[in-house]
Design an enzyme around this catalytic site. Sequence first.
Site, PDB file in Angstrom:
ATOM      1  N   THR A 117       0.810  -1.213   0.000  1.00 27.40           N
ATOM      2  CA  THR A 117       0.000   0.000   0.000  1.00 27.40           C
ATOM      3  C   THR A 117       0.845   1.266   0.000  1.00 27.40           C
ATOM      4  OG1 THR A 117      -1.548   1.293   1.368  1.00 27.40           O
ATOM      5  CG2 THR A 117      -0.139  -0.227   2.523  1.00 27.40           C
ATOM      6  N   TYR A 141      -1.640   0.042   9.954  1.00 25.26           N
ATOM      7  CA  TYR A 141      -1.942  -0.667   8.711  1.00 25.26           C
ATOM      8  C   TYR A 141      -0.724  -0.577   7.767  1.00 25.26           C
ATOM      9  CZ  TYR A 141      -3.755  -1.309   3.999  1.00 25.26           C
ATOM     10  OH  TYR A 141      -3.922  -1.704   2.698  1.00 25.26           O
TER      11      TYR A 141
END
Length: 327
Positions: A117, A141
Amino acid sequence: MKTILVTGGAGYIGSHACKALKQAGYTPVTYDNLVTGWRDAVKFGPFEQGDLSDRARLDDVFAKHKPDAVMHFASLSQVGEAMSQPGLYWRNNVVGALTLMEAAVAAGCLDFVFSSTCATYGEHDNVVLDETTAQEPLNAYGASKLAIEGILRDFGAAHGLRHVIFRYFNVAGADPEAEVGEFHRPETHLIPLMLDAIDGKRDALTVFGTDYDTPDGTCIRDYVHVCDLVDAHVLGLEWLKDGKENRVFNLGTGTGFSVREVIDQSRAVTNREVPYEIGPRRSGDCTRLVSGSTRAETELGWTPERSTMGRMIEDAWRWHQTGHYDG
Ligand code: UDP
């Protein structure tokens, strides 16, 4: 290379990947614990229910299907949840990926495509985010995905685990045939929440902060169509099959849209009002995340041709009106 183990194949991106793999002549085997995924989304190949932490189950699945490669999507992916429950993210994402990589190496399945990501980059004012940008994630995350990238590099060096890492920007849209689509419970993502608000399935959308240092004060993101995104994964498999080097690719278009711009485009595409209210910032959000790289285009031959905001909202809206999963 024919059989691909797709972890998270019952989820939003994984289910679209399974469709693209099937269309490209592969057999996608979905491995999913159905905590956030849907059995109904597994339509394009065999299904094996299991958790990433379950090494014995993973070993059985590798032995049964003898996959030629792994595409690893299974992951928790909500920034807000990651801020309040970091342990969940480190255990599920990092320990889960580690267990999967160990099982893959033990089975001799040494080609690995990983969904990382842009949240691994963190906040970089006025810096073009390309694959060489320093990775300083702002939330657990992004940190969990960065850790997995590190494990992959070590496993590449020590065990010959060959890998392509894709750093996604914001994934949006849906299969234009609406066989699969975005369906999270609870939903936290901007576009599906907005479509819910537009057709009265929920109260007004809350815009998380209007005091960012951007032209209209709302956060800016680079949105990429899920079908374009998964096409890159098929190209990534071919890259590995051709014996090319381990490589990282950003997957974004290089164009940023603010939350207000996404609202305006949704109004135009659906021809409906978007009920919204202004709320405080969401913890962990970066001001601006836009890819500054064309590496995927130049090296993989990737063309994000469906990734216009209008097309993404149009496809998401079609799915929103016609598609859903019951279980
Ligand atoms: N956002 C928002 N309201 C919402 C959900 C998201 O204003 O209910 C904003 C969020 O702050 C971010 C952008 O929309 O700037 C995209 O958020 P999303 O959760 O879809 O993806 P993320 O960027 O977290 O991966």
